[in-house]
Design a protein around this motif. Structure first.
Motif, PDB file in Angstrom:
ATOM      1  N   GLY A   1      -6.646   2.290   0.477  1.00 23.99           N
ATOM      2  CA  GLY A   1      -7.473   2.973   1.472  1.00 23.99           C
ATOM      3  C   GLY A   1      -6.752   3.260   2.778  1.00 23.99           C
ATOM      4  O   GLY A   1      -7.366   3.357   3.821  1.00 23.99           O
ATOM      5  N   LEU A   2      -5.455   3.365   2.742  1.00 19.78           N
ATOM      6  CA  LEU A   2      -4.619   3.659   3.913  1.00 19.78           C
ATOM      7  C   LEU A   2      -4.666   2.555   4.975  1.00 19.78           C
ATOM      8  O   LEU A   2      -4.458   2.821   6.156  1.00 19.78           O
ATOM      9  CB  LEU A   2      -4.986   5.012   4.533  1.00 19.78           C
TER      10      LEU A   2
ATOM     11  N   ASN B   1      -1.404   6.107  -2.249  1.00 24.02           N
ATOM     12  CA  ASN B   1      -1.584   5.143  -1.169  1.00 24.02           C
ATOM     13  C   ASN B   1      -3.058   5.041  -0.771  1.00 24.02           C
ATOM     14  O   ASN B   1      -3.578   3.946  -0.548  1.00 24.02           O
ATOM     15  CB  ASN B   1      -0.742   5.538   0.037  1.00 24.02           C
ATOM     16  N   TYR B   2      -3.745   6.153  -0.720  1.00 24.01           N
ATOM     17  CA  TYR B   2      -5.149   6.154  -0.348  1.00 24.01           C
ATOM     18  C   TYR B   2      -6.001   5.411  -1.383  1.00 24.01           C
ATOM     19  O   TYR B   2      -6.858   4.596  -1.034  1.00 24.01           O
ATOM     20  CB  TYR B   2      -5.657   7.586  -0.177  1.00 24.01           C
ATOM     21  N   TYR B   3      -5.753   5.693  -2.653  1.00 22.89           N
ATOM     22  CA  TYR B   3      -6.558   5.061  -3.697  1.00 22.89           C
ATOM     23  C   TYR B   3      -6.168   3.614  -3.971  1.00 22.89           C
ATOM     24  O   TYR B   3      -6.956   2.855  -4.505  1.00 22.89           O
ATOM     25  CB  TYR B   3      -6.509   5.879  -4.990  1.00 22.89           C
TER      26      TYR B   3
ATOM     27  N   LEU C   1       0.586  10.244  -0.971  1.00 22.71           N
ATOM     28  CA  LEU C   1      -0.579  10.091  -0.102  1.00 22.71           C
ATOM     29  C   LEU C   1      -1.796   9.685  -0.919  1.00 22.71           C
ATOM     30  O   LEU C   1      -2.517   8.747  -0.563  1.00 22.71           O
ATOM     31  CB  LEU C   1      -0.861  11.382   0.652  1.00 22.71           C
ATOM     32  N   ALA C   2      -2.018  10.380  -2.029  1.00 23.20           N
ATOM     33  CA  ALA C   2      -3.178  10.074  -2.872  1.00 23.20           C
ATOM     34  C   ALA C   2      -3.078   8.665  -3.455  1.00 23.20           C
ATOM     35  O   ALA C   2      -4.059   7.909  -3.436  1.00 23.20           O
ATOM     36  CB  ALA C   2      -3.289  11.100  -3.996  1.00 23.20           C
TER      37      ALA C   2
ATOM     38  N   PRO D   1      -0.307   2.550   5.692  1.00 25.51           N
ATOM     39  CA  PRO D   1       0.168   3.835   5.154  1.00 25.51           C
ATOM     40  C   PRO D   1       1.675   3.813   4.863  1.00 25.51           C
ATOM     41  O   PRO D   1       2.484   4.410   5.563  1.00 25.51           O
ATOM     42  CB  PRO D   1      -0.186   4.826   6.254  1.00 25.51           C
TER      43      PRO D   1
END
Length: 99
Positions: A44-45, A39-41, A36-37, A48
């Motif tokens: 920015g999702l 993918n977010y960084y 999750l982290a 996803p």
């Protein structure tokens, strides 16, 4: 008749299975959080992609949990017998209070 050693062996095998399952669950949560982290960084999702990994891995964990716990996972061990006993006790109270 079952000996004490047989019961101990079966109980220790069950505990080993539980330990293995909880280890897999812990790694699922930890690695899932890392995905999750990342993918977010990374984007920015916007897409996803980590949900595909978590979804299929989570399905595998759920299937293992069902094999390990069966239907007892949600209702608990001997749930049906407890409820039958409660209903019988309730009926006994209701019939005794009828007068």
């Amino acid at each position: 008749m079952e000996s004490q050693e047989d019961r101990y062996r079966r109980a220790s095998e069950r505990v080993a299975e539980l330990r293995k399952f909880y280890g897999k669950l812990g790694s699922f949560l930890l690695v899932g959080g890392l995905f999750l982290a990342f993918n977010y960084y990374s984007n920015g999702l916007r897409y996803p992609w980590f949900l595909w990994i978590i979804g299929f891995w989570g399905l595998g964990i759920a299937i293992e949990a069902f094999k390990l716990f069966g239907t007892n996972l949600f209702l608990g061990r001997n749930w049906e017998q407890r409820k039958i006993r409660e209903q019988m006790e309730k009926e006994n109270r209701d019939t005794s209070n009828w007068f």
